[in-house]
Design an enzyme around this catalytic site. Structure first.
Site, PDB file in Angstrom:
ATOM      1  N   HIS A  22      -3.821   1.454  -2.465  1.00  0.00           N
ATOM      2  CA  HIS A  22      -4.498   1.463  -3.659  1.00  0.00           C
ATOM      3  C   HIS A  22      -4.835   0.063  -4.296  1.00  0.00           C
ATOM      4  CE1 HIS A  22      -1.364   4.805  -3.674  1.00  0.00           C
ATOM      5  NE2 HIS A  22      -2.530   5.299  -3.758  1.00  0.00           N
ATOM      6  N   CYS A 130       4.269  29.517  -0.739  1.00  0.00           N
ATOM      7  CA  CYS A 130       3.601  28.315  -1.006  1.00  0.00           C
ATOM      8  C   CYS A 130       2.951  28.219  -2.293  1.00  0.00           C
ATOM      9  CB  CYS A 130       2.341  28.008   0.137  1.00  0.00           C
ATOM     10  SG  CYS A 130       2.794  27.901   1.771  1.00  0.00           S
ATOM     11  N   LYS A 304      -1.789   5.991   9.411  1.00  0.00           N
ATOM     12  CA  LYS A 304      -2.083   5.571   7.996  1.00  0.00           C
ATOM     13  C   LYS A 304      -0.995   5.476   7.062  1.00  0.00           C
ATOM     14  CE  LYS A 304      -4.025   7.996   3.865  1.00  0.00           C
ATOM     15  NZ  LYS A 304      -4.317   9.129   3.251  1.00  0.00           N
ATOM     16  N   LYS A 307       3.119   7.703   1.650  1.00  0.00           N
ATOM     17  CA  LYS A 307       4.462   7.896   1.285  1.00  0.00           C
ATOM     18  C   LYS A 307       5.209   8.706   1.996  1.00  0.00           C
ATOM     19  CE  LYS A 307       5.161  10.591  -2.047  1.00  0.00           C
ATOM     20  NZ  LYS A 307       5.241  11.556  -3.080  1.00  0.00           N
TER      21      LYS A 307
HETATM   22  O1  ME8 Z   1      -7.191  10.675  -3.769  1.00  0.00           O
HETATM   23  N1  ME8 Z   1      -5.618   2.246   3.167  1.00  0.00           N
HETATM   24  O2  ME8 Z   1      -5.871   9.515  -5.337  1.00  0.00           O
HETATM   25  P1  ME8 Z   1      -4.866   8.512  -4.276  1.00  0.00           P
HETATM   26  C1  ME8 Z   1      -6.806   1.871   2.163  1.00  0.00           C
HETATM   27  N2  ME8 Z   1      -6.948  10.977  -7.195  1.00  0.00           N
HETATM   28  N3  ME8 Z   1      -7.023   2.681   1.214  1.00  0.00           N
HETATM   29  C2  ME8 Z   1      -6.109   3.505   0.818  1.00  0.00           C
HETATM   30  C3  ME8 Z   1      -5.010   3.953   1.542  1.00  0.00           C
HETATM   31  C4  ME8 Z   1      -5.023   3.335   2.812  1.00  0.00           C
HETATM   32  N4  ME8 Z   1      -3.819   3.540   3.786  1.00  0.00           N
HETATM   33  N5  ME8 Z   1      -4.114   4.940   0.890  1.00  0.00           N
HETATM   34  C5  ME8 Z   1      -4.970   5.123  -0.158  1.00  0.00           C
HETATM   35  C6  ME8 Z   1      -6.948  10.317  -4.858  1.00  0.00           C
HETATM   36  N6  ME8 Z   1      -5.879   4.284  -0.425  1.00  0.00           N
HETATM   37  C7  ME8 Z   1      -7.648  11.218  -5.978  1.00  0.00           C
HETATM   38  C8  ME8 Z   1      -8.817  10.286  -6.192  1.00  0.00           C
HETATM   39  S1  ME8 Z   1     -11.168  10.039  -7.448  1.00  0.00           S
HETATM   40  C9  ME8 Z   1     -11.995  11.181  -8.566  1.00  0.00           C
HETATM   41  C10 ME8 Z   1      -9.819  10.822  -7.403  1.00  0.00           C
HETATM   42  C11 ME8 Z   1      -6.900   4.029  -1.472  1.00  0.00           C
HETATM   43  O3  ME8 Z   1      -3.765   8.095  -5.001  1.00  0.00           O
HETATM   44  C12 ME8 Z   1      -8.140   4.637  -1.229  1.00  0.00           C
HETATM   45  O4  ME8 Z   1      -9.168   4.073  -2.206  1.00  0.00           O
HETATM   46  O5  ME8 Z   1      -4.562   9.498  -3.324  1.00  0.00           O
HETATM   47  C13 ME8 Z   1      -8.004   6.168  -1.560  1.00  0.00           C
HETATM   48  O6  ME8 Z   1      -9.319   6.841  -1.232  1.00  0.00           O
HETATM   49  C14 ME8 Z   1      -7.126   6.228  -2.475  1.00  0.00           C
HETATM   50  O7  ME8 Z   1      -6.371   5.080  -2.532  1.00  0.00           O
HETATM   51  C15 ME8 Z   1      -6.468   7.398  -2.624  1.00  0.00           C
HETATM   52  O8  ME8 Z   1      -5.801   7.540  -3.797  1.00  0.00           O
END
Ligand code: ME8
Length: 674
Positions: A22, A130, A304, A307
């Site tokens: 993030h 589920c 990747k 959490k």
């Molecule tokens: O998908 N490497 O939220 P999210 C690089 N709420 N960037 C990463 C990453 C990683 N390992 N992990 C997360 C959502 N990100 C939705 C989005 S938008 C209208 C709604 C970053 O909390 C990256 O930008 O799962 C990814 O797309 C985003 O966090 C996903 O955040």
């Protein structure tokens, strides 16, 4: 050319703590925002949080908190973790804000008015455990039998519920034309090709409301339905700048900044942003963003960061050992933007030491110290050509040419989102200047009064260069560039200096400020040892029961804790497990989750085996990998391909992520497991 620039990040889910992923997207967006502001554009930079939906409702229930309190706590956690980085976002959008709800409903209404949302029955395969529907592509269907829940291994029920549908099918041709006419709509190229082949495969209408979810935005005029969370979430990019509401400047503000110049997302949410989002906008008659850039993922230990895998980089640890500028620099420099990259603390220490401490920092500091010692802290003007030796003059002109050339190259690369290449231009120019200083040995020139002009030329050249570097790197290193700027004797903000106004000669005659090293060298051994002590151990993935990868569950719903069922050793030995090596890997057309492998089991012919792991592994990277195969499973057909066995994987976390089983030591193909 428009003088505004609008950049967005995804809005982050408030169901887990922020991590490096993030932070990464937000750092990139902030650097882009700073880059354009420095060059005189009026920038709007948006980030925020995605706070609705069943997952969030569930996460709150698991913590025993009212959902409002749960989301507020996570929003605070995000904002606190981000605060030290000094992000310059103009707004923090929250999907629970009233203005957003109102405006998302407006977007919905327009899509309805244009005939792109209709009410119908959603019929699908439902798992009561589920509490969700599965698509046919997500389950294994054998002729004459109902499909089985991939998580619970029980037959699914065919159920129907009322739902609103979005006519995604009406947009296939428009989207294909969009991708064709605007090659920069999806970047990078590889991602564009992925989306193209997905859309070419045909689009089904999308169920965009739920009656089972309460934590969300009510559908206009039908509050028993809640908007599909992605319709709600994606609309943030326009609701937060004034679309459909009077907040934050209303319509004029929206008109000023929309369409966005750059929407940054991770490749994990590429499809939502390049298929659904433009379709929603087209349905409402709104313009489309210029570029959706889907960057790669930070991996940790080759996987990747997530959490559920327990391998996320803790922002508190990061913050304790590294300056925010060092982290920002690493994010832009280390990962080739668009591709995946493995995060290691070692690489962060090495990069910081090599390019910031020993590179730019050392050059800045030693030049300033020499100016202090030899010129009383007053930058000398460059001497005339006639007053120095020809060789020195030519060399200084060459250094100057390289540094000034780097300004244009930096801009070209940064503007096209080649961040690492942009920074490399500076790194190379720093090296050139360093070599010039080392070759000309100003400390020796300083001992000879007859070489005063030569000394002045060397140090003048070096400090003019440092001045350029401070201005260029301001979007990436906001604190350190400002510190350098002040040490150079400048007042004011380096962020306000447009590199187009840089000229050679501007450093001369300045009285230096107070000098101090800006990037201290990190003691690698010590830092690594401390981090080892502080980091939470990586969670073993073995806690979850092993499942066949083929049956990767769709989403959500943790597997219930099963009572143990004992089997005798005879039963176990019926299962033939063997070591296999992946020879080829390919996606299966029209099946999002499936990959098709040929696997060497030490037999005369390799086997073809299908596995539902496409969403979690990049197939190209699996080639050569050793896996465990159930070798005596009766062959069966999946999506028209015969699968001659199964690959074993652990099913991890709430989402049941498949993690392939493998070996640490060398094992021959075909070896039996017992
Ligand atoms: O998908 N490497 O939220 P999210 C690089 N709420 N960037 C990463 C990453 C990683 N390992 N992990 C997360 C959502 N990100 C939705 C989005 S938008 C209208 C709604 C970053 O909390 C990256 O930008 O799962 C990814 O797309 C985003 O966090 C996903 O955040």
């Amino acid at each position: 050319m428009s003088n505004t620039f609008y950049v967005t990040t995804p809005i982050y889910y408030v169901n887990s703590n922020p991590h490096l992923g993030h932070l990464y997207t937000t750092i990139i967006a902030d650097s882009v925002a700073r880059f354009h502001r420095q060059r005189g554009k009026e920038v709007f930079f948006l980030t925020g949080t995605d706070e609705h939906g069943q997952n969030i409702e569930r996460a709150a229930a698991e913590r025993g908190l009212p959902v409002e309190e749960h989301v507020n706590r996570y929003v605070e956690a995000f904002q606190q973790a981000f605060a030290p980085y000094g992000f310059t976002n103009n707004h923090w959008v929250r999907t629970t804000h009233d203005y957003h709800k109102q405006a998302a409903q407006e977007l919905w209404r327009r899509a309805v008015a244009n005939g792109f949302i209709y009410k119908d029955k959603y019929e699908g395969w439902y798992c009561a455990n589920c509490n969700q529907f599965y698509l046919e592509s997500e389950v294994v269907i054998e002729a004459g039998k109902p499909p089985v829940c991939p998580t619970h291994d029980r037959p699914l029920d065919k159920l129907a519920e009322e739902s609103y549908f979005f006519k995604l099918s009406a947009f296939q041709d428009k989207l294909l034309k969009l991708y064709e006419d605007n090659p920069n709509f999806i970047r990078p190229e590889a991602r564009r090709n992925e989306v193209l082949s997905f859309v070419n495969g045909g689009l089904n209408d999308l169920s965009v409301s739920r009656t089972s979810v309460k934590w969300g935005i009510p559908v206009p005029d039908d509050p028993a339905h809640t908007m599909y969370v992605w319709f709600d979430a994606l609309s943030n990019y326009i609701t937060a700048i004034g679309f459909g509401n009077e907040q934050y400047g209303g319509e004029p503000h929206y008109q000023k900044f929309w369409p966005a110049n750059l929407q940054l997302v991770g490749k994990d949410i590429l499809r939502f942003h390049t298929v659904y989002w433009p379709a929603f906008l087209l349905a409402a008659g709104e313009p489309l963003p210029q570029t959706v850039f889907a960057h790669g993922m930070w991996l940790s230990g080759g996987r990747k960061m997530s959490k559920t895998l327990g391998n996320v980089i803790d922002l508190a640890v990061l913050r304790k050992h590294f300056t925010t500028d060092a982290v920002r620099y690493f994010c832009l420099r280390e990962m080739s933007f668009g591709q995946d990259g493995d995060f290691t603390y070692e690489a962060l220490v090495d990069r910081t030491n090599a390019e910031l401490a020993k590179g730019l920092g050392n050059q800045c500091n030693r030049t300033l110290v020499m100016l202090q010692n030899y010129f009383g802290g007053q930058v000398p003007a460059a001497p005339l050509e006639a007053d120095v030796e020809e060789e020195l003059w030519i060399r200084a002109q060459a250094v100057r040419a390289i540094v000034t050339h780097a300004v244009g190259e930096f801009d070209l690369n940064f503007n096209s989102y080649y961040f690492s290449d942009a920074i490399e231009e500076v790194v190379n120019a720093v090296r050139t200047v360093d070599k010039f200083i080392s070759d000309k040995e100003p400390w020796k020139l300083a001992k000879n009064p007859e070489q005063r002009n030569a000394l002045a030329l060397v140090l003048n050249t070096a400090i003019e260069a440092v001045r350029h570097f401070a201005v260029l790197l301001a979007p990436v290193l906001p604190n350190s560039s400002q510190a350098m700027w002040q040490q150079l004797g400048e007042t004011g903000e380096v962020a306000a200096v447009n590199p187009a106004t840089l000229a050679w000669g501007q450093a001369a005659n300045k009285t230096l400020g107070e000098i101090a090293p800006i990037f201290p060298t990190l003691d690698k051994g010590k830092v690594m040892e401390e981090i080892k002590q502080e980091e939470a151990p990586i969670q073993p993935a073995a806690a979850a029961p092993a499942v066949v990868a083929e049956a990767a569950p769709a989403v959500e719903a943790p597997a219930p804790v099963a009572e143990p069922t004992y089997i005798g050793i005879d039963d176990f030995t019926k299962v033939e497990l063997r070591v296999g090596q992946i020879l080829t890997a390919d996606p299966v057309p029209k099946a999002d989750k499936l990959l098709r492998f040929t696997i060497d089991l030490g037999e005369a012919e390799p086997r073809q085996i299908l596995a539902g792991i496409a969403q979690y592994y990049e197939y190209e990277k699996l080639i050569g990998r050793k896996v465990i195969v159930v070798a005596n499973l009766a062959p069966r057909k999946l999506r028209g391909f015969e699968s001659q066995g199964m690959i074993l994987a652990a099913s991890v976390g709430d989402e049941g992520k498949p993690v392939l089983a493998g070996f640490l030591e060398e094992v021959p193909n075909g070896a039996k497991l017992r």
